[in-house]
Design a protein around this motif. Sequence first.
Motif, short mmCIF file in Angstrom:
data_model
loop_
_atom_site.label_atom_id
_atom_site.label_comp_id
_atom_site.label_asym_id
_atom_site.label_seq_id
_atom_site.Cartn_x
_atom_site.Cartn_y
_atom_site.Cartn_z
N PRO A 167 1.03 -1.23 -0.05
CA PRO A 167 -0.04 0.14 -0.06
C PRO A 167 0.66 1.31 0.21
N SER A 168 2.05 1.24 0.59
CA SER A 168 2.77 2.52 0.56
C SER A 168 3.21 2.86 -0.87
N TRP A 169 3.34 1.81 -1.64
CA TRP A 169 3.92 2.23 -3.11
C TRP A 169 2.63 2.78 -3.84
N VAL A 170 1.36 2.19 -3.59
CA VAL A 170 0.25 2.57 -4.19
C VAL A 170 -0.19 4.06 -3.99
N VAL A 171 0.00 4.24 -2.72
CA VAL A 171 -0.76 5.58 -2.04
C VAL A 171 0.50 6.68 -2.44
N GLY A 172 1.83 6.15 -2.40
CA GLY A 172 2.84 7.02 -2.84
C GLY A 172 2.50 7.47 -3.95
N ARG A 173 2.40 6.95 -4.93
CA ARG A 173 2.10 7.18 -6.51
C ARG A 173 0.99 8.05 -6.60
N ALA A 256 17.67 -0.17 -2.78
CA ALA A 256 17.54 0.40 -4.18
C ALA A 256 16.44 1.57 -4.36
N ASN A 257 16.80 2.33 -5.27
CA ASN A 257 15.81 3.41 -5.49
C ASN A 257 14.48 3.00 -6.20
N LEU A 258 13.47 2.54 -5.32
CA LEU A 258 12.35 1.84 -6.04
C LEU A 258 11.04 2.51 -5.61
N TRP A 259 11.01 3.35 -4.44
CA TRP A 259 9.86 3.94 -4.10
C TRP A 259 9.73 5.14 -4.58
#
Length: 427
Positions: A167-173, A256-259
Amino acid sequence: MLWATAAVVTLGFLIALEIAARHYGLPGPITTQVQEVVFAPKSGFLLYASMGLMMVVLTWRQRFIAAGAAIGIDITFSLVRWAADVKVTEGHPFGNGALWVMLGCAVIAVTRRTGQERVLLLKGVGLGLLLVAGRKTGDTWLLITSKTRPAVLDQYVATADHALGNPSWVVGRIVTATGPVGARFLDYVYTQLAVAAVIVALYQLRNVAVERRFPGHHLVRTFLVIGLLGPGIYMIYPVVGPIFAYGADGGHWAVANLWPDTPPPIGTPHHMPFDEITPRNCMPSLHTAWATAIFIHSRKGPRILQFAGAFWLIATLGATLGFGYHYGADLVAGVVFTLTIEAALRSLERGWDRSGIQLVAYGATVFAALLVSYRYLSMEMAEHPWVFGPLLILAMTSVVYGYVRTTKLWEPKAGPARQPEPQPELV
């Protein structure tokens, strides 16, 4: 005796944190608070909110005098800084006046009040200063976690988070897509959480000046206990968060720079070293815990307060995930953490019984099981998300249901309306 004991324990705790911070060459909570008597405070809003909390014990006339004195002192400080050409580069240019008024009320309580009036005023001052001290204590705790926990468990939590759909990746976008306006709005909600808590607490304590006593349980108690116990979990389960472990903010320490663009691949997690600056303050999410407490305590307020409590909870969840400060697993643990503490405090206030003991024991068991599963079952959770994802939500929901069901039984039952007795008619 209870308040005196609490004061002694709090003072001892602050002194211990001060010594620990000095060991690492930085000022502790006592030093930073004393500095704000003269220097620009870190949060003027928090100091004024704390003064507002203290003023619940004052009459309306005394409140106007206290507020006027605080504003006057702040104006004087601003004029002195302007005359001395002192620029405020960090913190807020106001707030010293509120701190001076709280300290002044403490002096008045000791020198000009007696008996119950002295105790009540000291309780009000203590309540306001405890909120400020809680913020300073939290800052010191974060420093200690970064210095004493060189390895973090982010890979385990990020792997387990696959069960929740990252969810952090989803809401981050989503937050990134809203641009600077959405990010600035959520940042304001996130940073002013203590002010929102004070608004709810002021409603709960609105009758203190008339009744000359505090209610048995209110939001400030829950807020302080969350802040006291939460950092202890940080020490046991150090996590820095996706924006640091998997984002650009982590620098060369990041995996890695993924978020937030690319969810981390599923692989065997390991302990990973990290810098001595970034706080290990993710597990559980205390912002989620505090926002949940605000939501719970706003339920008995007027409709506008209920809407505000729900809004602050939703916005805080969005900010914690959308800024990459937390994983979804942190939020689940934060909700369970709060409900368990709230149940314990309510049981303590009303007297322990079987239902209270069972609820607290169940909440503590679920919380411990969540931490253990994140650490030792993270690979299984990532490989079978349709099994473990619903299980995580079910575990959290079961604690929510148990809390709602049990506390509803604790509510005082309204007695049947008395029917007027028939009166003999005049003949």
